[in-house]
Design an enzyme around this catalytic site. Structure first.
Site, short mmCIF file in Angstrom:
data_model
loop_
_atom_site.label_atom_id
_atom_site.label_comp_id
_atom_site.label_asym_id
_atom_site.label_seq_id
_atom_site.Cartn_x
_atom_site.Cartn_y
_atom_site.Cartn_z
N HIS A 204 0.80 -1.23 0.00
CA HIS A 204 0.00 0.00 0.00
C HIS A 204 0.83 1.28 0.00
O HIS A 204 0.29 2.36 -0.09
CB HIS A 204 -0.91 0.03 1.24
C1 UD1 Z 1 -1.54 5.68 5.88
C2 UD1 Z 1 -0.17 6.16 6.36
C3 UD1 Z 1 0.84 5.03 6.19
C4 UD1 Z 1 0.37 3.77 6.87
C5 UD1 Z 1 -1.04 3.40 6.40
C6 UD1 Z 1 -1.55 2.23 7.19
C7 UD1 Z 1 0.29 8.55 6.07
C8 UD1 Z 1 1.05 9.55 5.28
N1 UD1 Z 1 0.30 7.28 5.58
O1 UD1 Z 1 -1.43 5.40 4.50
O2 UD1 Z 1 2.07 5.42 6.76
O3 UD1 Z 1 1.25 2.74 6.55
O4 UD1 Z 1 -1.91 4.52 6.60
O5 UD1 Z 1 -2.50 1.51 6.50
O6 UD1 Z 1 -0.29 8.86 7.06
N2 UD1 Z 1 -8.97 5.02 1.99
C9 UD1 Z 1 -10.21 4.43 2.00
N3 UD1 Z 1 -10.75 4.06 3.20
C10 UD1 Z 1 -10.13 4.26 4.38
C11 UD1 Z 1 -8.87 4.87 4.37
C12 UD1 Z 1 -8.30 5.25 3.17
O7 UD1 Z 1 -10.81 4.22 0.95
O8 UD1 Z 1 -10.69 3.89 5.43
C13 UD1 Z 1 -8.35 5.37 0.69
C14 UD1 Z 1 -8.66 6.80 0.25
O9 UD1 Z 1 -8.80 6.80 -1.12
C15 UD1 Z 1 -7.38 7.55 0.63
C16 UD1 Z 1 -6.32 6.48 0.44
O10 UD1 Z 1 -6.93 5.25 0.81
O11 UD1 Z 1 -7.16 8.67 -0.16
C17 UD1 Z 1 -5.07 6.70 1.27
O12 UD1 Z 1 -5.40 6.83 2.66
P1 UD1 Z 1 -4.44 7.65 3.64
O13 UD1 Z 1 -4.94 7.56 5.02
O14 UD1 Z 1 -4.18 9.00 3.10
O15 UD1 Z 1 -3.05 6.90 3.51
P2 UD1 Z 1 -2.72 5.35 3.59
O16 UD1 Z 1 -2.25 4.91 2.26
O17 UD1 Z 1 -3.83 4.62 4.23
N1 UDP Z 2 -3.51 -5.91 8.98
C1 UDP Z 2 -4.78 -6.44 9.15
N2 UDP Z 2 -5.51 -6.79 8.03
C2 UDP Z 2 -5.01 -6.65 6.77
C3 UDP Z 2 -3.71 -6.12 6.61
C4 UDP Z 2 -2.99 -5.76 7.73
O1 UDP Z 2 -5.26 -6.59 10.29
O2 UDP Z 2 -5.72 -6.98 5.81
C5 UDP Z 2 -2.73 -5.49 10.17
C6 UDP Z 2 -1.40 -6.18 10.34
O3 UDP Z 2 -1.53 -7.35 11.10
C7 UDP Z 2 -0.55 -5.11 11.01
C8 UDP Z 2 -1.14 -3.81 10.53
O4 UDP Z 2 -2.43 -4.12 10.01
O5 UDP Z 2 -0.69 -5.15 12.41
C9 UDP Z 2 -0.27 -3.21 9.47
O6 UDP Z 2 -0.91 -2.12 8.91
P1 UDP Z 2 -0.46 -1.47 7.53
O7 UDP Z 2 0.30 -2.45 6.73
O8 UDP Z 2 -1.67 -0.89 6.94
O9 UDP Z 2 0.45 -0.25 8.00
P2 UDP Z 2 2.00 -0.05 8.31
O10 UDP Z 2 2.39 -0.99 9.38
O11 UDP Z 2 2.75 -0.23 7.03
O12 UDP Z 2 2.06 1.39 8.74
#
Ligand code: UD1
Ligand code: UDP
Length: 377
Positions: A204
């Site tokens: 992601h």
């Molecule tokens: C964010 C964090 C990243 C973390 C990740 C965990 C920042 C800069 N990035 O990335 O470090 O690893 O969360 O998963 O804070 N969206 C949905 N539904 C949701 C949430 C997001 O559809 O519930 C979609 C939206 O289109 C949004 C995109 O995902 O624009 C990105 O979401 P965002 O929270 O900005 O960043 P992540 O990629 O989730």
């Molecule tokens: N995770 C989850 N379901 C999923 C993918 C990830 O519960 O489908 C959990 C995973 O076990 C871990 C956390 O989400 O604890 C990691 O989140 P993510 O990869 O979104 O973020 P990052 O750690 O890279 O910030």
């Protein structure tokens, strides 16, 4: 004592749960502030339910947006709550926009910030997370690096006071939930998977998903996997795959199960029983080594170098040949597989949450939970 927790995304909920629990066990009810950075049921509420967290006190509903929109709106909304509530300390975890917003809003109100998982550095300043980590660490009064290596990063930047190496709360979460997951989750049956008979994939990161070129390289890796695989897709990646016209290609790969993001118990069970994990997630690199599963990281750097040094993680980037070479070795070379799977866990003993709560309670008792004038005299 009144601690406030500010969080907003999936990994923050999972990794803060053990700290929240530790406070509750000491009879302290923390204030819970959810920014709403993640808002889909399967990105947020499912974890609050599964981890049996107390009700959220404030839902700020910040949602998605550009970097500045999301961070700015979160700051504005967090500030209001902190002004009303005046907690003794604000806890944030990790490196998301929510973390930066929480840390900045709090320190400017002279409410000390405690940063859980401080000191991580990828040394790649093109990542939004790297900027968030650096700024959050420098806004924080109390720092909880998970490892000695992370502590050294802080030291190099002049942060040496109120720094406590605790281990990573990810281990606490895994230990607290792995057995429950094993018993409660029927994820293997649901997807028709055999233990050690599949690869688990997640991706992601902005750098892997936001350009068509890089996302297509990821798709090429998925098209060439030598074994059955399952890929729970993050909403960001799903959106980009659709936008770049790659969705059909991914969903028609034979031997690849594509699904929506899964709950923590299902996901933990999938991790524990995987033959190998391929990911660009930070938390999943940590969970893989905790669960003794070889990890191939779809990145060119990592802020978790301890996993690579321990021998449980290899950076393969988006290099198809390199990824295939390592998968082949894992499949054909039992000794190599055993070595990767048995790499020692650098993230501690699963008591990080308790340590963090104890340290903060102790500082509070001694009147030391306050912002000091300068860090550098
Ligand atoms: C964010 C964090 C990243 C973390 C990740 C965990 C920042 C800069 N990035 O990335 O470090 O690893 O969360 O998963 O804070 N969206 C949905 N539904 C949701 C949430 C997001 O559809 O519930 C979609 C939206 O289109 C949004 C995109 O995902 O624009 C990105 O979401 P965002 O929270 O900005 O960043 P992540 O990629 O989730
Ligand atoms: N995770 C989850 N379901 C999923 C993918 C990830 O519960 O489908 C959990 C995973 O076990 C871990 C956390 O989400 O604890 C990691 O989140 P993510 O990869 O979104 O973020 P990052 O750690 O890279 O910030």
């Amino acid at each position: 004592m009144k601690p406030a927790f500010v969080f907003g995304t999936r990994p923050e909920i999972i990794k803060l749960a053990p700290v929240i629990r530790a406070f509750l066990e000491r009879g302290v009810e923390p204030l819970l502030i959810h920014t709403g950075q993640h808002y889909d049921y399967e990105m947020s509420a499912v974890f609050l339910e599964e981890l049996e967290l107390p009700p959220i006190d404030y839902h700020l509903e910040v949602g998605s947006g550009t970097q500045a929109e999301q961070t700015g709106l979160a700051m504005i909304k967090i500030e209001k709550v902190l002004m009303d509530e005046r907690p003794d300390v604000t806890l944030v975890q990790g490196d998301t926009n929510t973390v930066l917003a929480g840390a900045l809003a709090s320190v400017k109100l002279k409410i000390p910030v405690a940063h859980v998982e401080a000191g991580l550095r990828s040394f790649d300043r093109t990542m939004p997370e790297e900027i968030n980590r650096i700024l959050a660490d420098h806004a924080s009064e109390i720092l909880f690096p998970p490892t000695e290596e992370a502590r050294k990063n802080l030291e190099r930047e002049g942060i040496t006071e109120n720094v406590y190496v605790t281990g990573n709360t990810v281990v606490d979460a895994v230990l607290q939930n792995a057995k429950v997951a094993e018993k409660k989750s029927d994820v293997l049956e649901r997807f028709g998977l055999r233990p050690k008979g599949y690869i688990l994939i997640t991706a992601h990161r902005a750098e892997n998903t936001d350009s068509r070129e890089n996302l297509e390289r990821l798709v090429e890796i998925l098209e060439n996997l030598p074994m059955k695989a399952i890929y729970p897709i993050h909403p960001r990646t799903r959106k980009r795959l659709q936008e770049f016209g790659l969705w059909e290609r991914v969903s028609s790969i034979e031997n690849l199960i594509v699904t929506k993001p899964l709950g923590y118990l299902d996901f933990l069970k999938l991790e524990k029983n995987a033959f190998a994990i391929m990911t660009d997630s930070g938390g999943i690199q940590e969970e893989a080594i905790t669960l003794n599963v070889p990890c191939l990281t779809l990145r060119y750097n990592t802020e978790r170098p301890e996993t690579v040094e321990a021998g449980g993680n290899v950076l393969v980037g988006l290099e198809k040949e390199r990824a295939m070479e390592y998968l082949k070795r894992l499949i054909e070379d039992e000794e190599f597989y055993r070595k990767m799977a048995n790499a020692p866990n650098p993230f501690g003993d699963g008591k990080a949450g308790k340590r963090i709560a104890e340290i903060l309670l102790d500082l509070h008792e001694r009147g030391e939970l306050r912002i000091k004038g300068s860090r550098f005299i």
